[in-house]
Enzyme design. Structure first.
Site, mmCIF file in Angstrom:
data_model
loop_
_atom_site.group_PDB
_atom_site.id
_atom_site.type_symbol
_atom_site.label_atom_id
_atom_site.label_comp_id
_atom_site.label_asym_id
_atom_site.label_seq_id
_atom_site.Cartn_x
_atom_site.Cartn_y
_atom_site.Cartn_z
ATOM 1 N N TYR A 1 5.094 6.310 9.772
ATOM 2 C CA TYR A 1 4.190 5.185 9.523
ATOM 3 C C TYR A 1 4.867 4.092 8.695
ATOM 4 O O TYR A 1 4.790 2.909 9.042
ATOM 5 C CB TYR A 1 2.911 5.682 8.832
ATOM 6 C CG TYR A 1 1.812 4.657 8.845
ATOM 7 C CD1 TYR A 1 0.999 4.496 9.956
ATOM 8 C CD2 TYR A 1 1.606 3.821 7.750
ATOM 9 C CE1 TYR A 1 0.011 3.528 9.991
ATOM 10 C CE2 TYR A 1 0.613 2.847 7.768
ATOM 11 C CZ TYR A 1 -0.175 2.711 8.894
ATOM 12 O OH TYR A 1 -1.152 1.747 8.921
ATOM 13 N N HIS B 1 0.842 -1.202 0.000
ATOM 14 C CA HIS B 1 0.000 0.000 0.000
ATOM 15 C C HIS B 1 0.872 1.245 0.000
ATOM 16 O O HIS B 1 1.767 1.368 0.833
ATOM 17 C CB HIS B 1 -0.892 0.043 1.245
ATOM 18 C CG HIS B 1 -2.009 -0.941 1.225
ATOM 19 N ND1 HIS B 1 -3.082 -0.866 2.069
ATOM 20 C CD2 HIS B 1 -2.222 -2.034 0.450
ATOM 21 C CE1 HIS B 1 -3.919 -1.869 1.819
ATOM 22 N NE2 HIS B 1 -3.404 -2.597 0.851
ATOM 23 N N LYS C 1 3.020 -0.348 15.175
ATOM 24 C CA LYS C 1 4.460 -0.410 15.378
ATOM 25 C C LYS C 1 4.972 -1.642 16.125
ATOM 26 O O LYS C 1 6.169 -1.943 16.077
ATOM 27 C CB LYS C 1 4.926 0.846 16.157
ATOM 28 C CG LYS C 1 4.896 2.107 15.330
ATOM 29 C CD LYS C 1 6.059 2.132 14.353
ATOM 30 C CE LYS C 1 5.876 3.111 13.222
ATOM 31 N NZ LYS C 1 5.465 2.526 11.944
ATOM 32 N N PRO D 1 -1.922 -0.105 19.361
ATOM 33 C CA PRO D 1 -1.774 -0.524 17.959
ATOM 34 C C PRO D 1 -2.033 0.569 16.919
ATOM 35 O O PRO D 1 -1.876 0.325 15.726
ATOM 36 C CB PRO D 1 -2.789 -1.663 17.812
ATOM 37 C CG PRO D 1 -3.721 -1.517 18.954
ATOM 38 C CD PRO D 1 -3.020 -0.796 20.038
ATOM 39 N N TYR E 1 -8.210 5.350 8.641
ATOM 40 C CA TYR E 1 -8.183 5.715 10.059
ATOM 41 C C TYR E 1 -9.185 6.858 10.222
ATOM 42 O O TYR E 1 -9.008 7.919 9.617
ATOM 43 C CB TYR E 1 -6.793 6.211 10.469
ATOM 44 C CG TYR E 1 -5.744 5.123 10.579
ATOM 45 C CD1 TYR E 1 -5.097 4.617 9.454
ATOM 46 C CD2 TYR E 1 -5.381 4.612 11.823
ATOM 47 C CE1 TYR E 1 -4.125 3.630 9.554
ATOM 48 C CE2 TYR E 1 -4.408 3.622 11.940
ATOM 49 C CZ TYR E 1 -3.787 3.134 10.810
ATOM 50 O OH TYR E 1 -2.826 2.158 10.921
HETATM 51 P P1 RFL Z 1 4.368 -12.164 20.850
HETATM 52 O O1 RFL Z 1 3.831 -12.169 19.460
HETATM 53 O O2 RFL Z 1 3.425 -11.903 21.954
HETATM 54 O O3 RFL Z 1 5.082 -13.569 21.055
HETATM 55 C C1 RFL Z 1 5.502 -13.999 22.327
HETATM 56 C C2 RFL Z 1 5.479 -15.518 22.355
HETATM 57 O O4 RFL Z 1 5.938 -15.969 23.619
HETATM 58 C C3 RFL Z 1 5.073 -17.003 24.079
HETATM 59 N N1 RFL Z 1 5.153 -17.053 25.551
HETATM 60 C C4 RFL Z 1 5.897 -17.962 26.215
HETATM 61 N N2 RFL Z 1 6.671 -18.966 25.792
HETATM 62 C C5 RFL Z 1 7.278 -19.733 26.741
HETATM 63 N N3 RFL Z 1 7.128 -19.522 28.082
HETATM 64 C C6 RFL Z 1 6.358 -18.518 28.554
HETATM 65 N N4 RFL Z 1 6.203 -18.321 29.853
HETATM 66 C C7 RFL Z 1 5.695 -17.689 27.600
HETATM 67 N N5 RFL Z 1 4.857 -16.611 27.704
HETATM 68 C C8 RFL Z 1 4.548 -16.252 26.457
HETATM 69 C C9 RFL Z 1 3.707 -16.601 23.552
HETATM 70 O O5 RFL Z 1 2.828 -17.710 23.493
HETATM 71 C C10 RFL Z 1 4.070 -16.071 22.164
HETATM 72 O O6 RFL Z 1 4.071 -17.081 21.192
HETATM 73 O O7 RFL Z 1 5.572 -11.120 21.021
HETATM 74 P P2 RFL Z 1 6.676 -10.617 19.957
HETATM 75 O O8 RFL Z 1 7.299 -11.787 19.261
HETATM 76 O O9 RFL Z 1 7.504 -9.652 20.703
HETATM 77 O O10 RFL Z 1 5.851 -9.868 18.827
HETATM 78 C C11 RFL Z 1 5.172 -8.665 19.122
HETATM 79 C C12 RFL Z 1 3.890 -8.550 18.290
HETATM 80 O O11 RFL Z 1 3.130 -9.738 18.426
HETATM 81 C C13 RFL Z 1 3.040 -7.341 18.691
HETATM 82 O O12 RFL Z 1 3.862 -6.228 18.966
HETATM 83 C C14 RFL Z 1 2.051 -6.962 17.578
HETATM 84 O O13 RFL Z 1 1.064 -7.950 17.416
HETATM 85 C C15 RFL Z 1 1.397 -5.624 17.910
HETATM 86 N N6 RFL Z 1 0.404 -5.234 16.908
HETATM 87 C C16 RFL Z 1 0.776 -4.660 15.711
HETATM 88 N N7 RFL Z 1 2.080 -4.506 15.408
HETATM 89 C C17 RFL Z 1 2.452 -4.026 14.185
HETATM 90 O O14 RFL Z 1 3.658 -3.864 13.943
HETATM 91 N N8 RFL Z 1 1.526 -3.698 13.207
HETATM 92 C C18 RFL Z 1 0.193 -3.835 13.435
HETATM 93 O O15 RFL Z 1 -0.610 -3.599 12.519
HETATM 94 C C19 RFL Z 1 -0.238 -4.293 14.736
HETATM 95 N N9 RFL Z 1 -1.546 -4.456 15.009
HETATM 96 C C20 RFL Z 1 -0.963 -5.448 17.166
HETATM 97 C C21 RFL Z 1 -1.916 -5.028 16.192
HETATM 98 C C22 RFL Z 1 -1.379 -6.072 18.321
HETATM 99 C C23 RFL Z 1 -2.716 -6.266 18.558
HETATM 100 N N10 RFL Z 1 -3.083 -6.951 19.734
HETATM 101 C C24 RFL Z 1 -3.953 -8.056 19.758
HETATM 102 C C25 RFL Z 1 -2.306 -6.740 20.929
HETATM 103 C C26 RFL Z 1 -3.256 -5.206 16.414
HETATM 104 C C27 RFL Z 1 -3.666 -5.801 17.615
HETATM 105 C C28 RFL Z 1 -5.146 -5.931 17.847
HETATM 106 C C1 PHB Z 2 -4.493 -4.548 11.224
HETATM 107 O O1 PHB Z 2 -4.748 -4.705 10.021
HETATM 108 O O2 PHB Z 2 -4.624 -5.469 12.054
HETATM 109 C C2 PHB Z 2 -4.033 -3.230 11.712
HETATM 110 C C3 PHB Z 2 -3.818 -2.208 10.823
HETATM 111 C C4 PHB Z 2 -3.376 -0.967 11.281
HETATM 112 C C5 PHB Z 2 -3.179 -0.758 12.636
HETATM 113 C C6 PHB Z 2 -3.373 -1.796 13.530
HETATM 114 C C7 PHB Z 2 -3.814 -3.035 13.073
HETATM 115 O O3 PHB Z 2 -2.769 0.454 13.073
#
Ligand code: RFL
Ligand code: PHB
Length: 388
Positions: free
Chosen positions: A380, A72, A293, A289, A197
């Site tokens: 971004y 995009h 980032k 989120p 957004y």
């Molecule tokens: P994760 O993905 O949470 O992975 C951690 C892993 O560790 C495991 N774990 C354990 N394993 C062994 N022993 C234990 N005691 C443990 N405790 C936990 C877990 O099961 C898991 O598999 O962390 P990591 O790798 O640092 O990655 C970070 C990302 O997942 C997170 O920052 C993003 O999902 C945030 N986020 C977004 N980030 C973006 O860059 N772009 C986005 O568009 C974006 N959208 C989002 C998001 C996060 C969201 N939520 C649900 C918090 C949208 C949402 C809704």
């Molecule tokens: C997503 O597609 O899950 C998404 C997109 C943009 C954001 C956060 C999550 O800022």
């Protein structure tokens, strides 16, 4: 059992670190609490920065991303019934985002890490780091012991690694927002080509997507909201209202596949290292989120960590010693950007008419000034990744 690096967590941070280290011939093992099926189906992030895509290219894990992800070159901001495109192609030429689900990245990384011969132990309980203050740290899990030179705590915001650091060794910086995001995955074609957004008096809304047949939406809701207050009809009505424009915009509705609730929070734990334990990704810091980032910061951290560890084995400890400081610079830039965008786009219970006017003036500036729009665009799509 003995490896050079013991990695806790098979999310994007842990898996990419295992891949980067594997390519450098450094032996590691990954310990993951959940099952592989669970990790590969968790719906989370969707937006990959340019630098994240470049990194996945570098480690040979981007074939499916380029085939199935969508590049995009802009996003849309909506407020007051108007729509305004932030055009990356003219503001930050050559840089773009790729929309590709985090669980797809995790699937691709799992396959590459296992194929290179690095073990991932799924479904292990009771992981515990030990002797992190010494040169001989080790991990225990399910009655087994894994000795290593370094432990990488990549176990997310609810993991065990950060709490295993002695009390008083970390400084915490926290901001809780008084609202949450209700995430909605729906089996319906996206209603627009790009992400939208939208700032609305009823609260923020985001239109995103996963494929030509699956859309992803988010609605600002109360922090203590529960799903029973949000029946499907209310979700669609509210999305249509908050994304409305003059002249009209048609939102496509369809069957809801799943929903999730994310309370909005910022947190940084400093430093990102204690002895031989290094924290990376959500284990060290989280952002709301809004700026997309979180996953991208996790990628930036483990790039630095992999280089630092490789340099250490080559006899140069500088990278390991400066790891936390170098990561935190980017982390705080992302904290600021995420806070800024969150504040700009959400409504707050404390808003009075003055605060609302200020927000509109700010949004109007962002969409009408090239300088302001460039600030949004370059943050971004992601600032250039740090080098060693
Ligand atoms: P994760 O993905 O949470 O992975 C951690 C892993 O560790 C495991 N774990 C354990 N394993 C062994 N022993 C234990 N005691 C443990 N405790 C936990 C877990 O099961 C898991 O598999 O962390 P990591 O790798 O640092 O990655 C970070 C990302 O997942 C997170 O920052 C993003 O999902 C945030 N986020 C977004 N980030 C973006 O860059 N772009 C986005 O568009 C974006 N959208 C989002 C998001 C996060 C969201 N939520 C649900 C918090 C949208 C949402 C809704
Ligand atoms: C997503 O597609 O899950 C998404 C997109 C943009 C954001 C956060 C999550 O800022």
């Amino acid at each position: 059992m003995r490896v050079q690096v013991g990695i806790v967590g098979a999310g994007p941070a842990g898996l990419l670190l295992a891949r980067l280290l594997g390519l450098r011939g450094i032996e590691c093992a990954v310990l993951e609490l959940r099952s592989r099926a669970h990790c590969e189906s968790r719906v989370r992030a969707g937006v990959l920065e340019q630098g994240t895509v470049d990194t996945l290219d570098d480690v040979g894990v981007s074939r499916r991303l380029h085939a199935e992800g969508q590049r995009h070159e802009g996003i849309e901001l909506r407020f007051g019934g108007g729509r305004h495109r932030i055009a990356f192609e003219s503001l930050v030429p050559g840089r773009a985002i790729t929309v590709y689900g985090q669980q797809e990245v995790v699937k691709d990384l799992n396959a590459a890490v296992l194929a290179q011969g690095t073990p991932i132990h799924f479904g292990v309980t009771d992981v515990q780091p030990h002797a992190i203050d010494t040169d001989h740290p080790y991990l225990t899990f399910d009655g087994q012991r894994l000795d290593c030179d370094f432990i990488a705590g990549c176990d997310g915001s609810h993991g065990i690694c950060r709490p295993s650091i002695p009390d008083g060794s970390l400084d915490y910086f926290v901001r809780d927002y008084p609202f949450a995001w209700l995430g909605v995955l729906a089996a319906v074609a996206p209603s627009a080509r790009e992400l939208i957004y939208s700032q609305h008096d009823n609260g923020f809304a985001l239109h995103s997507m996963r494929s030509s047949t699956v859309s992803r939406f988010y609605l600002q809701v109360a922090r203590d909201a529960d799903r029973s207050q949000w029946p499907d009809t209310r979700i669609w009505e509210e999305l249509a209202r908050r994304l409305e424009t003059v002249p009209g915009f048609t939102l496509r509705a369809g069957p809801i596949i799943s929903t999730d609730l994310t309370p909005m929070r910022s947190l940084v734990a400093e430093p990102m290292r204690h002895g031989r334990l290094f924290l990376a990704g959500d284990a060290a810091h989280i952002v709301p989120p809004t700026g997309a980032k979180g996953l991208n910061l996790a990628v930036a951290d483990v790039r630095l960590l992999a280089d630092a560890i490789a340099d250490w084995y080559a006899g140069d400890p500088t990278g390991v010693d400066t790891y936390s400081r170098r990561c935190l610079r980017r982390v705080w830039r992302a904290q600021h950007f995420s806070w800024w965008l969150t504040t700009l786009l959400h409504t707050f219970d404390t808003d009075d008419s003055y605060a609302r006017r200020l927000r509109t003036a700010h949004l109007d500036y962002v969409v009408s000034s090239t300088a302001a729009a460039t600030t949004l665009a370059e943050n971004y799509v992601g600032l250039p990744l740090p080098t060693r």
